[in-house]
Design a protein around this motif. Sequence first.
Motif, short mmCIF file in Angstrom:
data_model
loop_
_atom_site.label_atom_id
_atom_site.label_comp_id
_atom_site.label_asym_id
_atom_site.label_seq_id
_atom_site.Cartn_x
_atom_site.Cartn_y
_atom_site.Cartn_z
N PRO A 157 13.06 0.70 -2.93
CA PRO A 157 12.27 0.30 -4.26
C PRO A 157 10.86 0.78 -4.28
O PRO A 157 10.23 0.95 -3.17
CB PRO A 157 12.50 -1.16 -4.26
N LYS A 158 10.25 0.96 -5.18
CA LYS A 158 8.96 1.39 -5.35
C LYS A 158 8.17 0.77 -4.53
O LYS A 158 6.97 1.10 -3.91
CB LYS A 158 8.30 1.59 -6.60
N GLN A 159 8.17 -0.56 -4.60
CA GLN A 159 7.27 -1.61 -3.84
C GLN A 159 7.31 -1.58 -2.48
O GLN A 159 6.53 -2.24 -1.50
CB GLN A 159 7.36 -3.11 -4.46
N ASN A 160 8.43 -0.83 -1.86
CA ASN A 160 8.28 -0.83 -0.46
C ASN A 160 8.15 0.67 -0.04
O ASN A 160 8.35 1.19 1.13
CB ASN A 160 9.93 -0.73 -0.02
N MET A 161 7.25 1.24 -0.79
CA MET A 161 6.66 2.82 -0.56
C MET A 161 5.13 2.93 -0.48
O MET A 161 4.84 2.24 -1.71
CB MET A 161 7.51 3.77 -1.20
N ILE A 162 4.50 3.25 0.25
CA ILE A 162 3.05 3.68 0.19
C ILE A 162 2.75 4.84 0.59
O ILE A 162 3.49 5.48 1.61
CB ILE A 162 2.38 2.31 1.06
N ALA A 163 1.55 5.58 0.19
CA ALA A 163 1.42 6.84 0.46
C ALA A 163 -0.23 6.77 0.68
O ALA A 163 -0.96 6.20 0.02
CB ALA A 163 1.75 7.89 -0.55
N SER A 164 -0.88 7.59 1.70
CA SER A 164 -2.28 7.59 2.04
C SER A 164 -2.60 9.04 1.84
O SER A 164 -1.96 9.93 2.14
CB SER A 164 -2.88 6.96 3.37
N ALA A 165 -3.76 9.21 1.29
CA ALA A 165 -4.48 10.37 0.98
C ALA A 165 -5.86 10.45 1.30
O ALA A 165 -6.54 9.34 1.04
CB ALA A 165 -4.06 11.31 -0.03
N LYS A 166 -6.57 11.66 1.43
CA LYS A 166 -7.96 11.77 1.47
C LYS A 166 -8.98 11.31 0.27
O LYS A 166 -9.85 10.86 0.09
CB LYS A 166 -8.59 12.94 2.25
N THR A 167 -8.19 12.02 -0.96
CA THR A 167 -8.94 12.14 -2.14
C THR A 167 -8.36 10.96 -3.29
O THR A 167 -7.13 10.79 -3.20
CB THR A 167 -8.78 13.57 -2.64
N GLU A 168 -9.33 10.47 -3.69
CA GLU A 168 -8.70 9.73 -5.06
C GLU A 168 -7.80 10.40 -6.08
O GLU A 168 -7.09 9.67 -6.70
CB GLU A 168 -10.01 9.08 -5.90
N SER A 169 -8.22 11.64 -6.23
CA SER A 169 -7.59 12.39 -7.35
C SER A 169 -6.15 12.45 -6.74
O SER A 169 -5.12 12.44 -7.66
CB SER A 169 -8.24 13.81 -7.41
N CYS A 182 -6.57 5.00 0.64
CA CYS A 182 -7.30 5.99 1.28
C CYS A 182 -7.18 5.48 2.74
O CYS A 182 -7.88 6.20 3.64
CB CYS A 182 -8.71 6.03 0.86
N ASP A 183 -6.76 4.52 3.11
CA ASP A 183 -6.93 3.97 4.40
C ASP A 183 -5.30 4.23 5.33
O ASP A 183 -4.37 3.59 5.07
CB ASP A 183 -6.93 2.43 4.61
N ASN A 184 -5.31 5.36 6.26
CA ASN A 184 -4.18 5.34 7.11
C ASN A 184 -3.88 4.18 7.81
O ASN A 184 -2.66 4.07 8.05
CB ASN A 184 -4.78 6.62 7.99
N GLN A 185 -4.68 3.43 8.28
CA GLN A 185 -4.23 2.17 9.00
C GLN A 185 -3.41 1.31 8.02
O GLN A 185 -2.29 0.91 8.42
CB GLN A 185 -5.33 1.63 9.77
N GLU A 186 -3.84 1.43 6.91
CA GLU A 186 -3.01 0.62 6.04
C GLU A 186 -1.64 0.84 5.66
O GLU A 186 -0.75 0.10 5.89
CB GLU A 186 -3.94 0.27 4.64
#
Length: 267
Positions: free
Chosen positions: A28-40, A55-59
């Motif tokens: 499910p979507k709520q069980n996925m997260i992605a981090s990236a350097k830019t807000e765009s 934006c937080d890799n640790q999160e």
Amino acid sequence: MNKKIGFIGAGKMAQAMIEGILKSKMIPKQNMIASAKTESTLEKIKLNYQILTTCDNQEAARFADILILAVKPDQHTNVIHEIRNAIHPECTIITIAAGISLNDIEKEFGFNVKAVRSMPNTPSLVGEGMSAICSNERLTEEEVLEVERLFHTFGKTERLDEKLMDAVPAISGSSPAYVYMLIEAMADGGVQQGIPRDKAYRLAAQAVLGAAKMVLETNRHPGELKDNVCTPGGATIEAVAELEKRQFRGSVLAAMDTCTEKVKSLH
């Protein structure tokens, strides 16, 4: 699958994987997260996939049961050092970069970690990816099968011994580029004979797709399938003979060897 999936890095390959996983409804979507350097980039991910972003890799690392490092080879050391105190003890770490070994992952974390080395390719964007994978001994068979099921949402997988992984980019990771060059050349030949450009691309691309399916679905040797197209004294055998004169196969083999040597140099 009752697991939380995290991505560190959200470029094209990560997005292809995210899209495949979501289309399969495995996670499910709520069980996925992605981090990236830019807000765009994060805004694009939010808009297209409605998954969690940061934006937080640790999160992302704290969130995930399976964490996919979708960053370039030279970024792995910094990323791993950043997240190594944030991951769960039972988290599975997957790298998708060329030249990053299981030992590299373990060494940078500095403690026992469940690690998977994989090599997907860009046709994952259309659900026709080909990924090679291997894992260290800390994963159970069921955990390896979970990783395979995840990768099957955007294509097919093959398990390989790690000693063979450096050869994978040349045969399935980078090879779509060779095939695109072939399609482009075939289309140019069609245009040269008067076929409109858009029609020439469709004719060439569908012929390549059909030929690939013939190999996969008939289980017949490519040489046999080639022979079946070459009627005695016909146009096809003349074309094949010309390709042989110009070292078509030798050129492909040389390109693959060069690709593999470059991958090995990344270690």
